[in-house]
Design an enzyme around this catalytic site. Structure first.
Site, mmCIF file in Angstrom:
data_model
loop_
_atom_site.group_PDB
_atom_site.id
_atom_site.type_symbol
_atom_site.label_atom_id
_atom_site.label_comp_id
_atom_site.label_asym_id
_atom_site.label_seq_id
_atom_site.Cartn_x
_atom_site.Cartn_y
_atom_site.Cartn_z
ATOM 1 N N HIS A 1 100.366 87.575 57.182
ATOM 2 C CA HIS A 1 99.614 86.482 57.804
ATOM 3 C C HIS A 1 99.514 85.266 56.871
ATOM 4 C CE1 HIS A 1 95.576 84.550 58.465
ATOM 5 N NE2 HIS A 1 96.125 84.373 59.651
ATOM 6 N N GLU B 1 102.710 83.430 56.942
ATOM 7 C CA GLU B 1 102.792 82.629 58.175
ATOM 8 C C GLU B 1 102.110 81.267 57.967
ATOM 9 O OE1 GLU B 1 99.919 81.702 61.319
ATOM 10 O OE2 GLU B 1 100.145 83.878 61.535
ATOM 11 N N HIS B 2 100.913 81.271 57.386
ATOM 12 C CA HIS B 2 100.219 80.005 57.106
ATOM 13 C C HIS B 2 101.059 79.110 56.196
ATOM 14 C CE1 HIS B 2 95.749 80.127 58.202
ATOM 15 N NE2 HIS B 2 96.285 81.161 58.824
ATOM 16 N N GLU C 1 88.774 81.942 57.833
ATOM 17 C CA GLU C 1 89.306 82.600 59.039
ATOM 18 C C GLU C 1 88.816 84.046 59.085
ATOM 19 O OE1 GLU C 1 93.587 82.481 59.352
ATOM 20 O OE2 GLU C 1 93.588 83.302 61.388
#
Lengths: 430, 424
Positions: free
Chosen positions: A68, A71-72, A143
């Site tokens: 993840h 991905e950022h 997040e």
């Protein structure tokens, strides 16, 4: 070579083409649509936490949440941020990471081919620095905090942690605030090199587009940004999951108005993918509709007694190597709901549903499938996610028609075992 | 795409048909307009009770079986708040019969909706008592469940604080106090009043023939009424706006910062189009000042956005932050507002926002639900812009118009949902 996958009855077709670099490209022409949708995805998710890095011998264990995080970070470029490029073209970009895939996508209503260049360009061009990696930690920490306060999310992830002993699906996709602070630039590059080769990826395009132009455009990207041929298979290491569930009950207290529950049944019958898995998915969707769907006995009893409301829902997840069914909702007495659901399951094992009910649910599933095809983004995401399990989504229509009552009953008796279940609750703080 | 076709069916019933052959489904929605008045809790309860059953389909099980038989038609009822108005909705989304080789699906959908709306299961001279008491509990739970989603909760609380002297503060699902003292006779009277006096818009989207749809509705809809009521306009507050701060504590790990602004501009004003651009430049996506300055440059948040409540003339900012960064985040946000006022808007920001708005409008054309939401907005505001008209208006906005409209935007309420003292 182009290959056409067709469903004449539904008036839909998909064109498949494999690029020289090994990338699988699918195009779903959708005349009349204003938007175009493209998704570029890799078979790499939070479950891939242990693997042998490309060109090495020994396996490594990476910090939770790194897929993840990666991905950022891919959105970052040497000259700045990809968002700016997309904005100029008027496209809406986004990305997501789940247990088994990472996907980058955009919706455009013009400048489609330029947007496709942006998409494939930035995903093929990692730019990680110590500074930009550090900067992202604050954002992702927020997040994660956001999810910590989300009871719908918590009740689900707590259930997965309760059902699984060892398999990485028990870990949160985004990791924890502690684990993401261990992520560094070198490990990100290692993950990137291992999992982002085009031969491990899929590009899916939907909309009113020119098929040949899309193919040419995709090929040209690899002329500008050449990649070496893939020489080895990716070696992923998954722990052998133990029998049974890790915990039968998981509780958490949060600021909620009343209890939330998720009751899970862990599937002991593991499937590796393909048609066998597709049949399993279809069978389980039918089971859940007959067992606890809107016209089922137990749902209506629970509803009329005030034990559940319309937030009650159910779903089955079937991936390579693991699967589970979940029933969830809100209730003032979730333990009572669980007991009544267990009782109903036992009753149905002796007194299965009528064939007529099964036939009706099949009709419902056909309708749901047709409805899915209205939406470009849902169809595309669903298609890719199925592809990563060696399933062709277009086969769904035929497989549902040939699904038999006996197969469904057999699946029901196999999966629904109280000894393989876990109840997750989120309870109000006093 | 062909345009929307609007027909008056008489008795203040308007039919809106969007024929489009690309859709594989037909989406039908009956929308009754009610003022957000003292009956607001009753308005919210009516569709929930009607959903439970009608003559021919007396309970949810029978309804469920019927829908499954219709190839999984989706049926729902619900309530929405649009400015100081509530919309009571009855929606059916069915597969176009040409894809399943079964005639009559469309006709049956209209007959079914008519029964749900006009022929509820009765007990004495009212609704069935157990349906009312069960749905009353469900609605109460739903109101209280507002707290479960902290992002939504903090936004709603910000609006409630900001508009506490106005009707708009009323929660869309009603109030628990009202439910506790619910009068079943009044509930039935509100329902009858809805049938007799509420303006009704019927939307149909899909590959359909307009004449056939009109005929099917006329043949099925059993509404006997003469005069419908006018609903008062939403009041846009203009004077006495002062910035104030509200802090609420809760057991949470992330603080939520929300700021409510008055824009002095609603959907019907010419200034609305520059305001849409203003909001997008400020906080309408990854191109926006809030995203770049709060998230990308300062790493303070994962999300930071601005959006409009177009009927009430409000703009709302939302962000999830660490409690200790409250003042820093607030300062950065307010600096962005000031920059906008001073005209510090680059060409690329302006173009990015224009493009982003146009893209979302065009994307809406591909989704039946979004199409209906857009045109229902027109019906609520008494406006008449097609999506393409709206796009043209957006294209015609100049940078000066945006700077001009920024002067109308006034901060009203700063609301912070904060973790309890001593918590992480």
């Amino acid at each position: 070579m182009k290959k056409v996958i067709e469903n004449k009855f539904l008036n839909e077709k998909i064109i498949y083409h494999k690029l020289k670099v090994g990338l699988d490209l699918y195009i779903l022409p959708k005349p009349g649509y204003s938007q175009q949708f493209a998704i570029y995805a890799t078979r790499y998710g939070s479950n891939d936490s242990q693997f042998v890095p490309l060109g090495q011998e020994e396996s490594i264990r990476v910090p939770d949440g790194i897929a993840h995080f990666l991905e950022h970070k891919l959105f970052e470029e040497e000259e700045g941020n990809v968002f700016a490029e997309y904005s100029k073209l008027g496209a809406q970009p986004n990305a997501f990471t789940n247990f088994n895939m990472t996907a980058y996508h955009f919706t455009s209503t013009g400048n489609f081919y330029e947007c496709l260049d942006v998409l494939m360009g930035f995903v093929g061009r990692p730019y990680f620095t110590e500074e930009n990696v550090e900067k992202e930690k604050g954002i992702i920490a927020q997040e994660i905090r956001m999810y910590e306060d989300n009871p719908y999310w918590r009740v689900y992830f707590n259930l997965l942690r309760g059902m699984y002993h060892d398999y990485p699906v028990r870990n949160d996709i985004a990791g924890t605030v502690e684990s993401i602070y261990k992520i560094d630039k070198e490990t990100l590059y290692e993950c990137y090199r291992t999992f982002y080769h085009p031969s491990n990826m899929v590009l899916f395009v939907a909309g009113d587009v020119d098929v040949d132009k899309v193919i040419k455009q995709a090929n040209d990207v690899f002329v500008r940004q050449p990649v070496k041929r893939a020489t080895e298979e990716i070696k992923r290491i998954f722990p052998e999951e133990r029998e049974g569930v890790s915990q039968t009950r998981v509780d958490e207290k949060l600021a909620v108005s009343r209890p939330m529950f998720a009751l899970g049944f862990k599937d002991q019958d593991k499937t590796d993918g393909g048609d066998k898995l597709l049949d399993k998915l279809i069978a389980n969707e039918i089971i859940l509709d007959m067992l606890v769907g809107k016209s089922s006995d137990i749902y209506n009893d629970l509803y009329e007694e005030g034990f559940v409301d319309s937030t009650f829902s159910s779903n089955y997840t079937g991936e390579r190597g693991y699967g589970h069914a979940i029933m969830s909702g809100q209730s003032s007495d979730p333990e009572k709901v669980a007991t009544l659901l267990y009782d109903e399951i036992e009753r149905r094992k002796c007194q299965p549903w009528e064939q007529e009910y099964f036939d009706r649910i099949k009709k419902k599933k056909i309708g749901e499938y047709i409805r899915l095809l209205n939406s470009l983004d849902s169809t595309s995401i669903q298609f890719v996610s199925m592809l990563f399990r060696d399933i062709n989504l277009f086969d769904y229509y035929e497989r549902i028609q040939t699904m038999t009552y006996d197969r469904v009953i057999e699946e029901f008796k196999q999966l629904y075992d109280k000894n393989y279940s876990c109840l997750s609750l989120v309870l109000p703080r006093e | 795409m062909r345009d929307i076709i609007i027909k008056e069916l008489g008795k203040n019933i308007k039919l809106h048909v969007i024929p489009d052959e690309k859709f594989k489904t037909v989406y039908i929605s009956y929308c009754f307009h009610r003022g957000l008045d003292e009956d607001y809790t009753y308005n919210a309860l009516v569709p929930a009770v009607l959903k439970r059953g009608c003559k021919g389909y007396e309970n949810q099980k029978k309804i469920g079986e019927f829908l499954e038989e219709q190839f999984g038609s989706r049926f729902n009822t619900g309530i929405q708040k649009k400015g100081e108005r509530q919309i009571l909705r009855f929606t059916m989304d069915l597969v176009n019969e040409s894809y399943v080789g079964k005639d009559g699906l469309l006709a049956q959908a209209f007959y079914f909706l008519n029964r749900i709306i006009t022929k509820p299961v009765q007990e004495g001279s009212g609704f069935r008592k157990d349906y009312v008491s069960q749905e009353k509990e469900n609605l109460k739970n739903m109101i209280q469940a507002m707290i479960n989603d902290k992002m939504q909760y903090s936004m709603e609380r910000c609006i409630q604080e900001m508009c506490k002297e106005e009707k708009y503060a009323r929660y869309v699902y009603g109030s628990v106090e009202e439910l506790n003292s619910l009068d079943p006779d009044r509930l039935y009277a509100v329902y009858q009043d809805m049938l007799a006096t509420s303006p009704l818009d019927i939307f149909v989207v899909g590959d359909v023939d307009v004449e056939k749809v009109e005929m099917l509705i006329k043949n099925s809809l059993d509404l006997d009424r003469a005069q419908t009521k006018l609903i008062p306009d939403t009041i846009i507050k203009k004077v006495g706006i002062k910035q104030r701060e509200v802090i609420e504590e809760m057991d949470v790990s992330q603080a939520k910062l929300n700021i409510g602004f008055r824009t002095n501009t609603s959907f019907n004003h010419a200034e609305y189009f520059p305001l849409v651009l203003y909001t997008s430049i400020l906080g309408g996506g990854p191109h926006s000042k809030l995203f770049i300055n709060v998230r990308e440059k300062s790493s303070l948040a994962y999300y930071a956005f601005a959006r409009l409540e177009k009927f009430k003339g409000l703009m709302l900012i939302g962000s999830g932050i660490d409690q200790k960064h409250y003042h820093q985040a607030l300062k950065i946000i307010m600096e962005q507002i000031k920059d906008m006022e001073e005209g510090k808007i680059s060409d690329s920001e302006f173009t990015a926002a224009t493009n982003a708005i146009i893209t979302s409008l065009k994307v809406a054309k591909d989704d039946p639900g979004q199409l209906v939401d857009y045109y229902l907005g027109n019906a609520v505001a008494g406006a008449d812009y097609s999506i393409d008209d709206f796009i043209d208006h957006i294209r015609n906005v100049a940078l000066e118009d945006v700077i001009e409209v920024s002067k109308r935007v006034k901060a009203d309420t700063v609301y912070l949902l904060s973790p309890k003292e001593g918590d992480s």
